[in-house]
Motif scaffolding. Structure first.
Motif, PDB file in Angstrom:
ATOM      1  N   UNK A 172      32.963  38.278  44.664  1.00  0.00           N
ATOM      2  CA  UNK A 172      32.477  38.056  45.890  1.00  0.00           C
ATOM      3  C   UNK A 172      32.538  39.412  46.908  1.00  0.00           C
ATOM      4  N   UNK A 173      33.681  40.183  46.522  1.00  0.00           N
ATOM      5  CA  UNK A 173      34.071  41.219  47.372  1.00  0.00           C
ATOM      6  C   UNK A 173      32.979  42.286  47.027  1.00  0.00           C
ATOM      7  N   UNK A 174      32.957  42.563  45.799  1.00  0.00           N
ATOM      8  CA  UNK A 174      32.054  43.607  45.382  1.00  0.00           C
ATOM      9  C   UNK A 174      30.501  43.254  45.726  1.00  0.00           C
ATOM     10  N   UNK A 175      30.267  42.109  45.848  1.00  0.00           N
ATOM     11  CA  UNK A 175      28.704  41.781  46.279  1.00  0.00           C
ATOM     12  C   UNK A 175      28.588  41.991  47.780  1.00  0.00           C
ATOM     13  N   UNK A 176      29.697  41.669  48.570  1.00  0.00           N
ATOM     14  CA  UNK A 176      29.710  41.850  50.072  1.00  0.00           C
ATOM     15  C   UNK A 176      29.500  43.269  50.388  1.00  0.00           C
ATOM     16  N   UNK A 177      30.455  44.468  49.500  1.00  0.00           N
ATOM     17  CA  UNK A 177      30.307  45.858  49.709  1.00  0.00           C
ATOM     18  C   UNK A 177      28.767  46.238  49.671  1.00  0.00           C
ATOM     19  N   UNK A 178      28.275  45.798  48.276  1.00  0.00           N
ATOM     20  CA  UNK A 178      26.849  46.444  47.955  1.00  0.00           C
ATOM     21  C   UNK A 178      25.829  45.879  49.245  1.00  0.00           C
ATOM     22  N   UNK A 214      32.630  48.125  38.129  1.00  0.00           N
ATOM     23  CA  UNK A 214      34.045  48.151  37.470  1.00  0.00           C
ATOM     24  C   UNK A 214      34.995  47.366  37.953  1.00  0.00           C
ATOM     25  N   UNK A 215      34.927  47.040  39.034  1.00  0.00           N
ATOM     26  CA  UNK A 215      35.956  46.487  39.757  1.00  0.00           C
ATOM     27  C   UNK A 215      36.130  45.089  39.152  1.00  0.00           C
ATOM     28  N   UNK A 216      35.130  44.210  39.017  1.00  0.00           N
ATOM     29  CA  UNK A 216      35.025  43.226  38.312  1.00  0.00           C
ATOM     30  C   UNK A 216      35.561  43.244  36.906  1.00  0.00           C
ATOM     31  N   UNK A 217      35.016  44.282  36.129  1.00  0.00           N
ATOM     32  CA  UNK A 217      35.769  44.235  34.785  1.00  0.00           C
ATOM     33  C   UNK A 217      37.076  44.683  34.508  1.00  0.00           C
ATOM     34  N   UNK A 218      37.752  45.205  35.623  1.00  0.00           N
ATOM     35  CA  UNK A 218      39.156  45.524  35.866  1.00  0.00           C
ATOM     36  C   UNK A 218      39.677  44.285  36.021  1.00  0.00           C
ATOM     37  N   UNK A 219      39.235  43.625  37.106  1.00  0.00           N
ATOM     38  CA  UNK A 219      39.795  42.251  37.339  1.00  0.00           C
ATOM     39  C   UNK A 219      40.006  41.285  36.266  1.00  0.00           C
ATOM     40  N   UNK A 220      38.959  41.431  35.108  1.00  0.00           N
ATOM     41  CA  UNK A 220      39.047  40.753  34.109  1.00  0.00           C
ATOM     42  C   UNK A 220      40.031  40.848  33.076  1.00  0.00           C
ATOM     43  N   UNK A 221      40.208  42.296  33.000  1.00  0.00           N
ATOM     44  CA  UNK A 221      41.318  42.869  32.206  1.00  0.00           C
ATOM     45  C   UNK A 221      42.744  42.737  32.581  1.00  0.00           C
ATOM     46  N   UNK A 222      42.838  42.799  33.964  1.00  0.00           N
ATOM     47  CA  UNK A 222      44.269  42.448  34.652  1.00  0.00           C
ATOM     48  C   UNK A 222      44.403  40.985  34.368  1.00  0.00           C
ATOM     49  N   UNK A 223      43.489  39.923  34.633  1.00  0.00           N
ATOM     50  CA  UNK A 223      43.621  38.650  34.535  1.00  0.00           C
ATOM     51  C   UNK A 223      44.304  38.271  33.122  1.00  0.00           C
ATOM     52  N   UNK A 224      43.513  38.842  31.983  1.00  0.00           N
ATOM     53  CA  UNK A 224      44.109  38.703  30.519  1.00  0.00           C
ATOM     54  C   UNK A 224      45.325  39.214  30.385  1.00  0.00           C
ATOM     55  N   UNK A 225      45.530  40.233  30.883  1.00  0.00           N
ATOM     56  CA  UNK A 225      46.942  40.783  30.592  1.00  0.00           C
ATOM     57  C   UNK A 225      47.931  39.929  31.419  1.00  0.00           C
ATOM     58  N   UNK A 226      47.838  39.513  32.576  1.00  0.00           N
ATOM     59  CA  UNK A 226      48.756  38.585  33.347  1.00  0.00           C
ATOM     60  C   UNK A 226      48.944  37.313  32.512  1.00  0.00           C
ATOM     61  N   UNK A 227      47.684  36.592  31.902  1.00  0.00           N
ATOM     62  CA  UNK A 227      47.832  35.555  31.271  1.00  0.00           C
ATOM     63  C   UNK A 227      48.828  35.544  29.942  1.00  0.00           C
ATOM     64  N   UNK A 228      48.678  36.815  29.211  1.00  0.00           N
ATOM     65  CA  UNK A 228      49.478  37.202  28.034  1.00  0.00           C
ATOM     66  C   UNK A 228      50.855  37.505  28.548  1.00  0.00           C
ATOM     67  N   UNK A 229      50.966  38.216  29.588  1.00  0.00           N
ATOM     68  CA  UNK A 229      52.654  38.091  30.082  1.00  0.00           C
ATOM     69  C   UNK A 229      53.242  36.903  30.522  1.00  0.00           C
ATOM     70  N   UNK A 230      52.492  36.026  30.999  1.00  0.00           N
ATOM     71  CA  UNK A 230      53.087  34.664  31.339  1.00  0.00           C
ATOM     72  C   UNK A 230      53.361  33.938  30.114  1.00  0.00           C
ATOM     73  N   UNK A 231      52.592  33.978  29.045  1.00  0.00           N
ATOM     74  CA  UNK A 231      52.869  33.510  27.877  1.00  0.00           C
ATOM     75  C   UNK A 231      53.882  34.092  27.030  1.00  0.00           C
ATOM     76  N   UNK A 232      54.233  35.388  27.234  1.00  0.00           N
ATOM     77  CA  UNK A 232      55.222  36.071  26.472  1.00  0.00           C
ATOM     78  C   UNK A 232      56.628  35.723  27.409  1.00  0.00           C
ATOM     79  N   UNK A 233      56.581  35.563  28.783  1.00  0.00           N
ATOM     80  CA  UNK A 233      57.861  35.236  29.476  1.00  0.00           C
ATOM     81  C   UNK A 233      58.211  33.876  29.289  1.00  0.00           C
ATOM     82  N   UNK A 234      57.145  33.030  28.941  1.00  0.00           N
ATOM     83  CA  UNK A 234      57.613  31.602  28.575  1.00  0.00           C
ATOM     84  C   UNK A 234      58.401  31.397  27.209  1.00  0.00           C
TER      85      UNK A 234
END
Length: 399
Positions: free
Chosen positions: A99-105, A136-156
């Protein structure tokens, strides 16, 4: 209560369970007059910082739009437009980033159409650049979220493994009330180099609190060795002295498997205690560890220091000293407190050490968990909210 002692429990209860050094609210103003602890201000600043970061993408878009409206065509807010979706990628969800990317464009296209400059080469270049960055920001966000989910799993998984090494003791064992508390100095860690364990045995409840040299996973591995050896020895050995010797041999075997400095300088300070069934006594064996505290039901305290100094566990090659368990009365209503140097060596802003004997003098606690909760909060307040070393606390109360 022992003869000649004063009952402070009523006064302590009326004080709301505060330690003597805690600020007392003005009776005419209510509890809101109590001073904020030192760590409250940093927490409040952190909260405001998080709110500002989450609002930053919106603020960037608003400032960019206002800049483009009130400046000539040759001035551009392109850097602000490109920054907004990139910041959103780090702090927003995938939907929020899109939504932020769409608002900027949309804002860029709308402004260029309103100024009738969209057909200019520089305007088209700016629009293409901003659109590309937004995608690119949308793609970066998807990568960050997947990495965060893996980190949560590792911490658990890490939490489950560490809790298996250092489990919480039962609240009641052999008629005694028990509570434990652990705070690791390392960020995002649940245990470190400190340890505690409680084991019921035919000869009574046996306890250990210790501090392994070192930090990180190497210290956790040594903690597992000590606790495993203690549980087996506490069940089988007839005396605390024999338990200590079993731990000594276990650490010696562990040292042969290690490389580098730990193979020569690995050691563990520890205090072992035994509470015989039916006897109002406690036996303590200290191997280079801070002495336990005995809190009586009337608020008086007694330190239980070792009469003879002894080397920590794992340093038997430097010399042999015979272990001697020392006995002290442990009447009903009394609480035995074992702790590591993370408590007694916590410093305040002036460099002064935390003194549990002084801070707990005159205090009465009905349950061990109340004692540990109050003590942990007080040492955090003393040290400004940050711990420089791991801290393990173990309290046992005879009803």
């Amino acid at each position: 209560m022992r003869p000649g002692d004063v009952d402070d429990e009523g006064a302590y209860a009326r004080a709301g369970g505060r330690l003597p050094i805690d600020p007392v609210p003005d009776p005419g103003l209510g509890a809101t007059a109590e001073a904020l602890p030192p760590e409250a201000e940093p927490r409040r600043r952190t909260r405001y910082g998080r709110v500002l970061v989450r609002a930053l993408p919106v603020l960037l878009i608003v400032v960019a739009v206002l800049y483009d409206i009130f400046t000539p065509r040759y001035f551009t807010a392109g850097p602000l437009y490109t920054a907004a979706p990139l910041v959103a990628a780090a702090v927003y969800s995938r939907r929020g980033t899109a939504l932020t990317s769409a608002a900027v464009v949309a804002a860029v296209v709308g402004l260029q159409l309103s100024k009738d400059v969209i057909h200019y080469v520089d305007s088209l270049t700016e629009l293409i650049t901003i659109t590309t960055v937004a995608a690119l920001a949308v793609l970066v966000n998807a990568f960050v979220r997947r990495a965060g989910e893996r980190l949560v799993s590792v911490r658990e998984i890490a939490e489950a493994a560490q809790r298996a090494v250092l489990p919480e003791p039962a609240e009641r064992i052999g008629g005694f009330e028990i509570a434990a508390c652990y705070e690791a100095a390392q960020a995002d860690a649940f245990i470190g180099g400190d340890l505690y364990a409680v084991q019921d045995s035919p000869r009574g409840i046996r306890l250990i609190v210790g501090d392994v040299r070192g930090k990180g996973m190497g210290a956790v591995a040594a903690v597992a060795v000590v606790i495993g050896a203690f549980r087996e020895a506490a069940e089988q050995e007839a005396t605390l002295e024999a338990v200590a010797q079993r731990l000594e041999r276990a650490l010696a075997r562990e040292g042969t498997r290690r490389d580098g400095l730990d193979a020569f300088e690995g050691f563990t300070t520890a205090v072992l205690a035994e509470l015989p069934h039916g006897d109002g006594v406690v036996r303590v064996l200290n191997r280079g560890h801070p002495p336990p505290l005995l809190l009586y039901a009337d608020g008086t305290l007694r330190l239980l220091p070792a009469r003879e100094s002894a080397l920590p566990l794992g340093m038997g090659e430097l010399g042999v000293w015979p272990d001697r368990a020392e006995e002290a009365p442990f009447p009903g209503g009394a609480t035995l407190l074992l702790y590591t140097d993370g408590l007694s060596e916590a410093r305040d802003g002036r460099g002064e050490f935390y003194d549990p004997h002084e801070r707990l003098a005159g205090c009465v606690f009905r349950h061990p968990e109340d004692l540990l909760g109050t003590l942990a909060e007080d040492v955090r307040r003393h040290s400004g909210g940050g711990m420089a070393d791991d801290m393990a606390l173990l309290a046992v109360r005879r009803p």
